[in-house]
Write a protein that holds these residues in place. Structure first.
Motif, short mmCIF file in Angstrom:
data_model
loop_
_atom_site.label_atom_id
_atom_site.label_comp_id
_atom_site.label_asym_id
_atom_site.label_seq_id
_atom_site.Cartn_x
_atom_site.Cartn_y
_atom_site.Cartn_z
N LEU A 184 0.84 -1.20 0.00
CA LEU A 184 0.00 0.00 0.00
C LEU A 184 0.87 1.25 0.00
N ILE A 185 1.99 1.20 0.73
CA ILE A 185 2.95 2.32 0.70
C ILE A 185 3.52 2.48 -0.69
N LEU A 186 3.85 1.35 -1.33
CA LEU A 186 4.38 1.39 -2.70
C LEU A 186 3.36 2.02 -3.65
N LEU A 187 2.10 1.62 -3.55
CA LEU A 187 1.06 2.18 -4.42
C LEU A 187 0.94 3.70 -4.25
N ALA A 188 0.99 4.14 -2.99
CA ALA A 188 0.90 5.58 -2.72
C ALA A 188 2.07 6.32 -3.35
N LEU A 189 3.27 5.76 -3.22
CA LEU A 189 4.46 6.39 -3.79
C LEU A 189 4.41 6.40 -5.32
N LEU A 190 3.92 5.31 -5.90
CA LEU A 190 3.79 5.25 -7.36
C LEU A 190 2.82 6.32 -7.86
N ALA A 191 1.72 6.50 -7.14
CA ALA A 191 0.73 7.51 -7.53
C ALA A 191 1.32 8.92 -7.44
N ILE A 192 2.04 9.19 -6.34
CA ILE A 192 2.67 10.50 -6.17
C ILE A 192 3.72 10.74 -7.25
N MET A 265 17.42 -2.67 -10.41
CA MET A 265 17.76 -2.13 -11.73
C MET A 265 17.14 -2.98 -12.83
N ALA A 266 17.06 -4.30 -12.61
CA ALA A 266 16.41 -5.17 -13.59
C ALA A 266 14.93 -4.83 -13.71
N ALA A 267 14.28 -4.58 -12.59
CA ALA A 267 12.86 -4.21 -12.60
C ALA A 267 12.66 -2.90 -13.35
N CYS A 268 13.56 -1.94 -13.12
CA CYS A 268 13.46 -0.66 -13.83
C CYS A 268 13.62 -0.85 -15.34
N ASN A 281 8.21 5.68 -17.11
CA ASN A 281 7.06 6.13 -16.32
C ASN A 281 6.74 5.10 -15.23
N MET A 282 5.89 5.51 -14.31
CA MET A 282 5.58 4.68 -13.15
C MET A 282 4.67 3.50 -13.48
N ILE A 283 3.83 3.63 -14.49
CA ILE A 283 2.97 2.51 -14.88
C ILE A 283 3.84 1.37 -15.41
N GLY A 284 4.80 1.73 -16.25
CA GLY A 284 5.72 0.73 -16.76
C GLY A 284 6.53 0.10 -15.65
N LEU A 285 6.94 0.91 -14.66
CA LEU A 285 7.72 0.39 -13.54
C LEU A 285 6.91 -0.63 -12.75
N LEU A 286 5.65 -0.34 -12.49
CA LEU A 286 4.79 -1.29 -11.76
C LEU A 286 4.65 -2.60 -12.52
N ILE A 287 4.48 -2.51 -13.83
CA ILE A 287 4.38 -3.70 -14.67
C ILE A 287 5.69 -4.49 -14.62
N GLY A 288 6.81 -3.77 -14.70
CA GLY A 288 8.12 -4.42 -14.66
C GLY A 288 8.36 -5.14 -13.34
N LEU A 289 7.99 -4.50 -12.25
CA LEU A 289 8.15 -5.12 -10.93
C LEU A 289 7.33 -6.40 -10.83
N PHE A 290 6.06 -6.30 -11.23
CA PHE A 290 5.19 -7.47 -11.10
C PHE A 290 5.63 -8.61 -12.02
N THR A 291 6.13 -8.26 -13.20
CA THR A 291 6.62 -9.27 -14.12
C THR A 291 7.85 -9.98 -13.56
N LEU A 292 8.79 -9.21 -13.05
CA LEU A 292 10.03 -9.78 -12.51
C LEU A 292 9.74 -10.74 -11.36
N PHE A 293 8.87 -10.33 -10.44
CA PHE A 293 8.62 -11.17 -9.27
C PHE A 293 7.64 -12.30 -9.58
N SER A 294 6.88 -12.17 -10.66
CA SER A 294 6.08 -13.30 -11.14
C SER A 294 6.99 -14.38 -11.69
N ILE A 295 8.05 -13.96 -12.37
CA ILE A 295 9.04 -14.92 -12.88
C ILE A 295 9.70 -15.67 -11.72
#
Length: 334
Positions: A184-192, A265-268, A281-295
């Motif tokens: 939830l903290i991450l989501l707030a920071l991504l939005a900001i 850095m891989a997630a970025c 952008n932050m939308i791409g970053l969120l997608i990258g994070l979720f993809t990396l940790f899904s792997i």
């Protein structure tokens, strides 16, 4: 001739990452029915949140045309420093009282203050003394790795205050899983961060600095101040994550943060943050994070050698970089 919306979509690096993400979840759902569950989904979100909070700050540094290798060491240093402060000062004399939460917050704020100083040190080396970011931040990495061992002598810091341990367990129940407070903290920071980069002059200045520092200066952007500020904010966030992670594992460990910088850095990179500066952008970053940790989660569920994780992530990174370069060349020729 104006390019259609569909063609622009196919040219975006995020589109390729989303396709990879969909393939992962569909294939793993067929292989292991326990993969596509709320519990696993929430587990991925919780794990990625610690790295993601740092990635938000690092994204600003990368977009402005710089980099930082010392984030993992900074997280480990902050974890042992913050927990040692809580232990040695007994939460500023408030441990065991109704005001223990205030003592915990004060210790975290002090630790984040040290994070600001670390960021200032990195920025001074890179911005003022024109050291290559890689060399400057690797030097800081060695300093912080040594300092955290001096603080702890290699030992773990515990027991931690109950207030901190209770806080990191907070979350929102979703079926059999729980969305952790860290996410939830991450989501707030991504939005900001998304708002700042998209709708503010400061965000446009970050992109302009990363695209061309000299032109940005000529346009009135105070690039020195901006670069200092982003380095400092990055390490304040790193300090916060270090303490939160220590609370999650119930002790301050010097090993916290080891090799985190590579994962972040891989997630970025997977999320489309351009390491040449000026893009992402932050939308791409969120997608990258979720993809990396899904792997990472997929490899664990399949039950194959965990060392393959680095091979898979490296292969995906190469695929994304090559496809991005091809699309850029096509755009230039057009």
């Amino acid at each position: 001739m104006k390019e259609s919306g569909i063609k622009r979509l196919f040219r975006r690096s995020e589109f390729l990452v989303v396709c990879i993400l969909i393939v992962i979840w569909v294939c793993l759902s067929l292989i292991n029915k326990n993969y596509a569950t709320i519990n696993n989904f929430c587990s991925i979100l919780k794990t990625m949140s610690f790295y993601g909070i740092i990635a938000v700050g690092l994204s600003f540094v990368i977009i402005q045309g710089d980099s930082d290798i010392s984030t993992g060491a900074s997280a480990g240093f902050s974890a042992v420093l913050g927990t040692a402060l809580m232990l040695e000062t007994k939460c500023m004399g408030m441990q065991g009282t109704n005001m223990e939460w205030l003592g915990v917050i004060l210790c975290i704020v002090l630790t984040m203050g040290f994070g600001l100083l670390i960021g200032m040190g990195n920025a001074a080396m890179v911005v003022k003394f024109n050291m290559p970011p890689f060399i400057a931040t690797v030097a800081m990495q060695y300093v912080l790795n040594g300092m955290k061992m001096i603080i702890t002598n290699g030992a773990y810091v515990y027991p931690l205050p109950k207030t901190l341990l209770s806080f990191v367990k907070l979350g929102i129940k979703v079926g059999k899983g729980k969305i952790a407070i860290s996410f939830l903290i991450l989501l707030a920071l991504l939005a900001i961060a998304h708002y700042i980069l998209t709708y503010t002059t400061y965000g446009r200045s970050v992109y302009a600095t990363g695209s061309n520092k000299i032109m940005a200066q000529l346009s009135g952007v105070k690039t020195t101040r901006l670069r200092f500020r982003n380095y400092m904010v990055l390490h304040a966030l790193v300090a916060l994550v270090g303490v939160l992670n220590a609370g999650y594992i119930k002790q301050g460990q010097p090993a916290i943060g080891n090799d985190w910088h590579l994962v972040i850095m891989a997630a970025c990179a997977i999320g489309g943050i351009k390491f040449s500066g000026g893009g992402g952008n932050m939308i791409g970053l969120l997608i990258g994070l979720f993809t990396l940790f899904s792997i990472n989660s997929a490899i664990a569920y399949i039950g194959i050698n965990t060392f393959l994780q680095d091979v898979v992530i490296g292969a995906i990174l190469m695929l994304i970089v090559v496809s991005d370069r091809i699309r850029s060349n096509q755009k230039v020729r057009a």
